[in-house]
Design a protein around this motif. Structure first.
Motif, PDB file in Angstrom:
ATOM      1  N   SER A  56       0.829  -1.210   0.000  1.00  0.00           N
ATOM      2  CA  SER A  56       0.000   0.000   0.000  1.00  0.00           C
ATOM      3  C   SER A  56       0.867   1.265   0.000  1.00  0.00           C
ATOM      4  N   LYS A  57       1.981   1.251   0.711  1.00  0.00           N
ATOM      5  CA  LYS A  57       2.861   2.428   0.746  1.00  0.00           C
ATOM      6  C   LYS A  57       3.572   2.652  -0.584  1.00  0.00           C
ATOM      7  N   LEU A  58       3.927   1.571  -1.268  1.00  0.00           N
ATOM      8  CA  LEU A  58       4.629   1.700  -2.548  1.00  0.00           C
ATOM      9  C   LEU A  58       3.672   1.900  -3.716  1.00  0.00           C
ATOM     10  N   ASN A  59       2.370   1.847  -3.445  1.00  0.00           N
ATOM     11  CA  ASN A  59       1.367   1.951  -4.495  1.00  0.00           C
ATOM     12  C   ASN A  59       0.277   2.945  -4.094  1.00  0.00           C
ATOM     13  N   PRO A  60       0.602   4.231  -4.037  1.00  0.00           N
ATOM     14  CA  PRO A  60      -0.390   5.213  -3.569  1.00  0.00           C
ATOM     15  C   PRO A  60      -1.495   5.529  -4.584  1.00  0.00           C
ATOM     16  N   LYS A  61      -1.297   5.209  -5.867  1.00  0.00           N
ATOM     17  CA  LYS A  61      -2.280   5.599  -6.896  1.00  0.00           C
ATOM     18  C   LYS A  61      -2.916   4.413  -7.608  1.00  0.00           C
ATOM     19  N   GLU A  62      -3.019   3.271  -6.951  1.00  0.00           N
ATOM     20  CA  GLU A  62      -3.659   2.064  -7.455  1.00  0.00           C
ATOM     21  C   GLU A  62      -2.861   1.294  -8.495  1.00  0.00           C
ATOM     22  N   LYS A  63      -1.843   1.884  -9.117  1.00  0.00           N
ATOM     23  CA  LYS A  63      -0.942   1.162 -10.017  1.00  0.00           C
ATOM     24  C   LYS A  63       0.424   1.822  -9.950  1.00  0.00           C
ATOM     25  N   ALA A  64       1.460   1.008  -9.847  1.00  0.00           N
ATOM     26  CA  ALA A  64       2.819   1.527  -9.799  1.00  0.00           C
ATOM     27  C   ALA A  64       3.785   0.414 -10.177  1.00  0.00           C
ATOM     28  N   LYS A  65       4.918   0.791 -10.757  1.00  0.00           N
ATOM     29  CA  LYS A  65       5.986  -0.169 -11.037  1.00  0.00           C
ATOM     30  C   LYS A  65       7.038  -0.028  -9.947  1.00  0.00           C
ATOM     31  N   VAL A  66       7.568  -1.163  -9.522  1.00  0.00           N
ATOM     32  CA  VAL A  66       8.575  -1.143  -8.468  1.00  0.00           C
ATOM     33  C   VAL A  66       9.581  -2.271  -8.702  1.00  0.00           C
ATOM     34  N   GLN A  67      10.798  -2.038  -8.273  1.00  0.00           N
ATOM     35  CA  GLN A  67      11.866  -3.027  -8.406  1.00  0.00           C
ATOM     36  C   GLN A  67      11.812  -4.031  -7.251  1.00  0.00           C
ATOM     37  N   ARG A  68      12.187  -5.272  -7.523  1.00  0.00           N
ATOM     38  CA  ARG A  68      12.243  -6.322  -6.497  1.00  0.00           C
ATOM     39  C   ARG A  68      13.077  -5.870  -5.304  1.00  0.00           C
TER      40      ARG A  68
END
Length: 121
Positions: A56-68
Motif C-alpha cells: 500500500s505504501k509503494l502503491n499510492p495511486k492504485e498502479k505503480a511499477k517497483v523493483q524487487r
C-alpha cells in the motif's frame, strides 16, 4: 491401570470416559492448545499485514511499477500472500488482501489495488 488427567497427570476418579480432574484442568489444557495454534497464526498474520502495508505504501495511486530490490529492502516476504488471480490474458496476480502485484520480469513488478466490486464476484 489408572487413568490420568490430560493436564496435570493426577489419577482420575469417576466416569470411565473422564479426561480431566476438574474444570480448571480442562480449561488449562484447552487454553494451552489454543495458544500454540495462536502463536503460528499470529506470526503468519503479522507477515501478511506487513506485506500489505508495504504494497500500500509503494502503491499510492492504485498502479505503480517497483523493483524487487525495493520490496525486499522494505521487508516484503514473497512466500506469504492471501490469494492469486489469473486474468483472462494469462497474467497471474498475487495478492495480500486487496493489494497485489504482477511480475513483469524477475526484477520488476506492477503493483495493483483490487477494486471492491471485484471481490464480490
Amino acid at each position: 491401570m489408572d487413568r490420568l488427567c490430560q493436564d496435570c497427570a493426577l489419577p482420575l476418579k469417576g466416569r470411565a470416559d473422564k479426561k480431566f480432574c476438574d474444570d480448571f484442568c480442562r480449561n488449562n489444557y484447552n487454553n494451552r492448545l489454543k495458544s500454540e495454534d495462536s502463536a503460528v497464526l499470529k506470526r503468519i498474520n503479522f507477515i501478511l499485514r506487513k506485506n500489505r502495508t508495504i504494497l500500500s505504501k509503494l502503491n499510492p495511486k492504485e498502479k505503480a511499477k517497483v523493483q524487487r530490490k525495493k520490496l525486499l529492502t522494505a521487508g516484503f516476504n514473497f512466500d506469504y500472500h492471501t490469494h492469486t488471480y489469473l486474468a483472462q490474458n494469462g497474467n497471474l496476480y498475487v495478492f495480500c488482501y486487496e493489494y497485489g502485484y504482477l511480475a513483469i520480469n524477475e526484477e520488476e513488478f506492477l503493483l495493483v489495488k483490487r477494486e471492491e466490486s471485484l471481490w464480490l464476484s
